[in-house]
Design an enzyme around this catalytic site. Structure first.
Site, mmCIF file in Angstrom:
data_model
loop_
_atom_site.group_PDB
_atom_site.id
_atom_site.type_symbol
_atom_site.label_atom_id
_atom_site.label_comp_id
_atom_site.label_asym_id
_atom_site.label_seq_id
_atom_site.Cartn_x
_atom_site.Cartn_y
_atom_site.Cartn_z
ATOM 1 N N HIS A 173 110.217 115.697 48.915
ATOM 2 C CA HIS A 173 109.336 116.386 49.854
ATOM 3 C C HIS A 173 108.068 116.881 49.151
ATOM 4 C CE1 HIS A 173 112.080 119.403 48.178
ATOM 5 N NE2 HIS A 173 111.088 120.250 48.265
ATOM 6 N N ASN A 174 106.973 116.785 49.852
ATOM 7 C CA ASN A 174 105.677 117.325 49.395
ATOM 8 C C ASN A 174 105.042 116.516 48.273
ATOM 9 O OD1 ASN A 174 106.349 119.399 51.114
ATOM 10 N ND2 ASN A 174 106.760 120.882 49.490
#
Lengths: 363, 363, 363
Positions: free
Chosen positions: A259-260
């Protein structure tokens, strides 16, 4: 897909020599080539193998005496390895997915599918999803609600694109590629042992046992143009902002993008690479197979990692890295040479200690 | 999903300040926040970024002068990172799977599906499978014969649960998660080279070539409550007894859990971790990304491994480990510092040898 | 599946003792065995556990005093671990896939499916694909155009076989196994940094930024007889020639086999192994879990690698390897013992330097 030597050379911006109207219908390694194959003899080392096969035409190295090699025709390209890109595209028989929308596909009436897109059997397209012009969505794929897939996408069987994921033009996705799973983000009510270990580099403090609460992934995944996703590769959604993949990034199979994560343009992410949450990767980076990159790091432009490199700290632009923990490749090679001699070095030190500190003694 | 600042603060057990009836419909990082977003400014470092965005309300750090930051409303939580769990759950738009049973799902008439469960398009539910109350089974999933899925399960697209697998309440499974593949267990008619290498630590004895016979997996997989399975993660069945996963265990993507493995409660198993057959993992264990654990080992409670740790021996409770082979993290850091200096150390030993053993000579 | 002790012993070529007409319907570990289970007590260490369970019959070690252990019947096999292969096959309840062709399967009219094959719900069989006699294709599988699957194949749910892949007899494929994704092969217009790093061992020369052109995979995958593919394992097609897997090769879950790889007969490829493009693996090779092998290497017959070994160079036949980079296992063990003592060794060298080069000084 038969082509004349002339046609092929023209398409590749290469030079056709000899019987340029000779037709070939496939490519082959020199020793295995039949009379209708274009043999790939891109280095002088392949000269002998040409004699073992039955090729009448070959893609040869610059300066090859193709007639002496027994060929009737030849193609000479300035960089034959690059010519393979165009040549293989011309000769690819593809997967044979039928055009049109298969009646067994389950397409939400609110989905916006380009008129010339093809949708394979048993594929699911969710509400308000948008499929661009010329897209080929293979069998048993899933495109979630509000997802956007640009023009010219080519999805093999069983690809899964989650809700709200946005992908640019000309995506190629291999079987089982998965975009938009939720990120792996959990938090404990009180400070956790992991948080303390990160601060202390190894001391988890007083041991406590806490359950984990889930942080939902509210961000999406945004992917640029000309990206390729390997088989069973996973790209997770962001927590608050999006996970972002630039243009021209190529992922091999079974890679994991947390994520991210932000990846720049024109990177190669090889098989089984893992990039942990919130790490940023620059442009033109190459991560060798099984490379791991810890979370919240920054990998500069043009970094290259060798196979199985484990990156535990930031890497400045242009570095070539290897090992676990990652070192500069030349330092790694020196260190590991020394490591192999370490048992001998230890014996030498023992002998020195004896000579220096106990000079009068013998065994 | 619009909520007032007051509602959000109450749900989080936090304090609302200022214009508490102001409504937000999403969350965002401070610099990217629009006027309808709740900005996430959980550390003083985010103060500047608030000015770059257009947020009117923010989740702020304890003691923030929210009015001076230009906000109309603020939420103060004692542990903002933990507050994110509740906040993100409130704001999650989800995947948009429709309620009810999709007509294209293939459900065996003997399956027992709760009346309020929802079953996505092209999902297969096998004979005598039981699906608990409130379960949401996404598109293209597979639930095998006699499998049991507890109440409140949430399965994303393409999840596969094999026959006879038993899973507790509130499972979350990301796309392509696979439970109940057969274990990897083969045996040769005579003692194999692998068996000899294990005994001798490296000597495989006389080399023989034997085919492998398959040992079928007769055990199942038993999974507790509140477990999350990452995308394309695999949990194999046991050989004779079950593979067992405790309550509250969270798996990230592409993890591999071998046959007969037992995992306690509240563990985090990060992406691409592999746990080989018959290994037992305690409670509250955290295995960092790409960690590998050999077969037949015991990992005690509260053990933490750093990224890519390769565990080749038992680890006592409470240890923090790193490296290949795994060492205690502090010992690993010391050792690798010394390793980087090893080429220099070798030069020093060479100079000492010359001085001690050939004192009269020069270069 | 109830069997008498006599039947079981006969099937295994083992000896039945005592009440040989006693019937058992399952197998269990000794402590967990019920009265209708055959307990697996294959080593003297299990003697105590037999007392904790309720088994009336057991598979016991050679020389066990089975009557003293409270059993009514026993089976004695010369190599009990090998007997498990036959025993587990007899006792396997299987996945319960129904015979025949499910009406929801999408089978191209030009596909050639053996009359006795079974095809699960929502499976897709492409044009001209050939499915051999007795094959069981589970739910939601995909078999591409012109693919050939030999007799007796057994495919679990969600297996994907690409176009033109050729597989021999008796394939077993676990859920999500993927054969025939395109290889990962890209080329830049001019010589790339990776090519220069390979030549220079670490120096990428002048940094340039080039986009990648795709080399299509024109080769197929050819797989022999008696192969098993793990869950979510990927085997890529070749670039020009085929990727080739020999007879009797067993792959565990999440393994990655690159384009052009050639694997001999009777190899075990454990979970999460990665083999990069064009590498050749001999016969009877065992690659431990998370092993990585770089591209274009040669691994000789009977090589064994321990868990997480990273092979960066050719390995001669018969070697047992461990570590990153891979060393002979005994050298690795010596080296790592020395490595753990390295901080102490550095201190010893410092003391020697002081004694030899600054003999008159004190701290």
């Amino acid at each position: 897909m038969p082509h004349t030597i002339e046609e092929i050379a023209q398409a590749l911006g290469a030079t056709a020599l000899g019987a340029v109207d000779l037709t070939v219908s496939g490519v082959a390694e020199p020793a295995m080539a039949g009379p209708d194959d274009l043999a790939l003899a891109m280095k002088p080392a392949f000269a002998d193998q040409l004699g073992q096969g039955r090729a009448r035409a070959a893609l040869v190295w610059d300066g090859a005496d193709w007639q002496a090699l027994g060929l009737k025709a030849a193609i000479v390209a300035p960089r034959p390895r690059f010519a393979m890109a165009g040549l293989s595209a011309m000769m690819d028989p593809g997967q044979g997915f039928a055009p049109g929308i298969h009646p067994s596909a389950v397409i939400d009436p609110t989905a916006d599918v380009a008129a010339d897109a093809s949708i394979g059997p048993l594929t699911v397209i969710g509400p308000r999803a948008r499929i661009g012009a010329g897209a080929v969505i293979g069998p048993q794929c899933f495109i979630g609600a509000d997802a956007v897939l640009g023009q010219g996408a080519y999805l093999r069987e069983g690809v899964r694109i989650g809700a709200r994921v946005r992908i640019g033009a000309r995506l190629i996705a291999q079987p089982g590629a998965t975009v938009g799973a939720d990120g792996f983000s959990f938090v404990t009510p009180e400070e956790s042992a992991i948080e303390r270990v990160r601060d202390s580099l190894g001391d988890q403090g007083e041991i406590t046992s806490q359950p984990y609460a889930r942080i939902h992934s509210l961000g999406n995944v945004t992917i640029g143009d000309d990206v390729e996703l390997g088989a069973n590769t996973c790209i997770d959604r962001g927590t608050v902002r999006d996970t972002i993949i630039g243009n021209g990034v190529k992922f091999d199979n079974l890679a994991q993008i947390g994520h991210n994560v932000v990846i720049g343009n024109d990177c190669l992410i090889c098989a089984q690479v893992g990039i942990a949450g919130s790490t940023r990767i620059g442009n033109n980076v190459v991560l060798g197979g099984q490379t791991g990159v810890s979370d919240n790091l920054f990998i500069g432009d043009n970094v290259i990692t060798g196979g199985a490199t484990k990156v535990l700290a930031n890497v400045p632009a242009g570095r070539v890295m290897l090992g676990y923990p990652a070192m500069k490749m030349d330092a790694h090679i020196d260190t590991y040479k020394a490591l192999r001699r370490l048992p001998r070095l230890a014996a030498q030190v023992a002998a020195l200690q004896k000579a220096v500190f106990k000079p009068g003694q013998s065994d």
